[in-house]
Design an enzyme around this catalytic site. Structure first.
Site, mmCIF file in Angstrom:
data_model
loop_
_atom_site.group_PDB
_atom_site.id
_atom_site.type_symbol
_atom_site.label_atom_id
_atom_site.label_comp_id
_atom_site.label_asym_id
_atom_site.label_seq_id
_atom_site.Cartn_x
_atom_site.Cartn_y
_atom_site.Cartn_z
ATOM 1 N N TYR A 1 -10.775 8.602 9.780
ATOM 2 C CA TYR A 1 -11.881 7.965 10.504
ATOM 3 C C TYR A 1 -12.199 8.644 11.840
ATOM 4 O O TYR A 1 -13.379 8.810 12.168
ATOM 5 C CB TYR A 1 -11.598 6.478 10.676
ATOM 6 C CG TYR A 1 -11.828 5.722 9.386
ATOM 7 C CD1 TYR A 1 -13.080 5.222 9.075
ATOM 8 C CD2 TYR A 1 -10.794 5.539 8.482
ATOM 9 C CE1 TYR A 1 -13.305 4.555 7.880
ATOM 10 C CE2 TYR A 1 -11.004 4.864 7.287
ATOM 11 C CZ TYR A 1 -12.258 4.376 6.989
ATOM 12 O OH TYR A 1 -12.470 3.719 5.808
ATOM 13 N N GLU B 1 -8.728 -1.546 3.667
ATOM 14 C CA GLU B 1 -8.117 -0.556 2.778
ATOM 15 C C GLU B 1 -6.603 -0.656 2.808
ATOM 16 O O GLU B 1 -5.937 -0.473 1.776
ATOM 17 C CB GLU B 1 -8.605 0.843 3.151
ATOM 18 C CG GLU B 1 -10.075 1.044 2.776
ATOM 19 C CD GLU B 1 -10.817 2.041 3.640
ATOM 20 O OE1 GLU B 1 -10.144 2.899 4.273
ATOM 21 O OE2 GLU B 1 -12.057 1.965 3.709
ATOM 22 N N SER C 1 -15.621 5.079 -14.778
ATOM 23 C CA SER C 1 -15.376 3.693 -15.162
ATOM 24 C C SER C 1 -14.411 3.635 -16.335
ATOM 25 O O SER C 1 -14.413 4.514 -17.208
ATOM 26 C CB SER C 1 -16.689 3.011 -15.555
ATOM 27 O OG SER C 1 -17.571 2.933 -14.461
ATOM 28 N N PRO D 1 -24.225 8.010 -5.156
ATOM 29 C CA PRO D 1 -24.657 7.317 -3.949
ATOM 30 C C PRO D 1 -25.717 6.280 -4.294
ATOM 31 O O PRO D 1 -26.734 6.597 -4.897
ATOM 32 C CB PRO D 1 -25.236 8.436 -3.073
ATOM 33 C CG PRO D 1 -24.674 9.694 -3.633
ATOM 34 C CD PRO D 1 -24.491 9.454 -5.093
#
Length: 423
Positions: free
Chosen positions: A95, A137, A207, A400
């Site tokens: 981050y 997270e 998936s 996205p």
């Protein structure tokens, strides 16, 4: 936390973000990848080339600015992103890197408009948002270790390979350590980690297309062949051409917020509308819904160009034979001469409102849909036009995310799936 004054400063930047958001995010990603090349492994380069990733981040920044004093409005979107970050094993140390280059990009793109007060306000805002993601997270990783048995990446072995259509292949995967794969929530995805053609680490999301609780995870991968402007997908082509039974892949635990929620009452129809490879999370949901409530009406609509590109044909027909309340319908937009000939459940052409009304018996139902963005936008508009509430219209974007046309407004979006947005 940003002060009241800083919140007002961030909100005053909204017009600038509307006008220059994509310029800012294009500059940001170029700067980030130049100065911190290791983070490129977390991004699909095809989404950078198409501009989809830059648009998604621009929308996310705009939405955050608009809702900075009402963070609860973004809680669902934040959960989607946090799940994505966890699937890629994003860590707290990432981050500050992102924050550094985001603030530098604001300064370099906005020039004199990026005053010290503006930069300080956005630094405080970013730190607050980063803290929210880091905490969520951290919780997801703890839940993965407790309930799924691992966090991060773990070796899996390919125990079966199966061709589903002309352009889709399925891989069945089990843990290489001999343990059983924990049941996933229908609709979740896993990340795979492998070396790309240049020897660099690449991560992609797929998936899980199997019924929850199956003996092996199944991912079903479409070959991305590319065209004159966009190159073919490196990872998908390597999976199609280079992976066989006995090979190994590294997988992260199942993640994702687009999961099945069975509606109440039990007699409310459940409708799945799939386009192309968008079938993968929905076929898992269909298995789960039928197992949980065999008496529920489940309508499964599969849209593909032609029969050669139709995956899971036998599997879906088996479900239709096993469950009397399961109805299967297929739409071929570019049918071959033999596709659906004499079959009343097959539509030769695009899905239209009259088809839905006939197959469902009205519009009162809960809808899940997944496929190419233009198709999903059309379905969403169709359902909205016929009075289907937004809570009964549930969808997922691969890559996205961008708002569907019926939901788009001036407030932007913080939604994303299958690609990290802020880290």
């Amino acid at each position: 936390m940003p002060t009241t004054a800083q919140i007002e400063i961030v909100k005053r930047t909204i017009p600038v973000l509307r006008q220059h958001g994509e310029t800012l995010t294009r500059h940001f990603y170029a700067r980030l990848f130049e100065h911190a090349p290791d983070v490129q492994r977390y991004f699909n380069p095809a989404h950078q080339r198409s501009g989809g990733q830059q648009r998604a981040l621009a929308g996310a920044i705009l939405a955050y600015a608009q809702h900075i004093d009402d963070p609860a409005a973004l809680s669902d979107a934040i959960e989607v992103i946090a799940q994505k970050h966890a699937s890629l094993t994003i860590q707290p140390e990432h981050y500050p890197i992102v924050g550094e280059h985001l603030l530098a990009s604001i300064r370099e793109v906005l020039g004199d408009a990026a005053t010290a007060d503006v930069l300080d306000a956005w630094a405080a805002a970013y730190d607050e948002l980063a803290g929210v993601f880091i905490e969520r997270e951290r919780t997801i990783y703890a839940e993965q270790r407790a309930h799924q048995g691992w966090a991060g990446f773990k070796p899996f072995t390919i125990v079966q390979r199966e061709r589903e259509s002309d352009n889709i292949v399925s891989l069945y995967l089990v843990p290489a350590d001999g343990s059983e794969p924990p049941a996933h929530l229908p609709g979740q995805y896993v990340s795979i980690r492998m070396q790309d053609a240049d020897g660099h680490t690449a991560m992609r999301n797929y998936s899980l297309s199997n019924a929850p609780g199956a003996a092996a995870y199944r991912i079903s991968v479409k070959r991305e062949i590319g065209d004159g402007e966009m190159p073919g997908g490196d990872v998908s082509n390597r999976i199609h051409d280079g992976l066989a039974q006995g090979d190994r892949l590294e997988l992260s635990p199942p993640c994702g917020a687009f999961t099945l929620e069975l509606p109440e009452p039990d007699d409310r129809p459940l409708v799945f509308i799939t386009g192309g490879i968008g079938i993968t999370p929905l076929i898992s949901m269909a298995h789960a819904a039928l197992q949980a409530s065999p008496s529920r009406r489940v309508i499964f609509i599969q849209a593909v160009r032609h029969g050669g590109l139709r995956p899971f044909t036998c599997e879906l027909e088996t479900l239709a034979g096993r469950y009397p309340r399961f109805s299967l319908h297929v739409c071929f937009s570019q049918p071959r001469a033999t596709d659906g000939a004499g079959d009343s459940s097959v539509k030769r052409g695009e899905l239209e409102p009259a088809d839905l009304e006939r197959w469902i018996g009205g519009w009162e139902a809960t809808y899940y849909f997944c496929g190419p963005l233009p198709m999903m936008s059309r379905i969403d508009r169709m359902l909205e036009t016929h009075g289907v509430a937004i809570d009964d219209r549930r969808y997922e974007c691969f890559g996205p995310a961008q708002p569907l046309a019926a939901r788009a407004d001036d407030e932007g979006t913080l939604e994303t799936h299958h690609e990290p947005t802020l880290a």
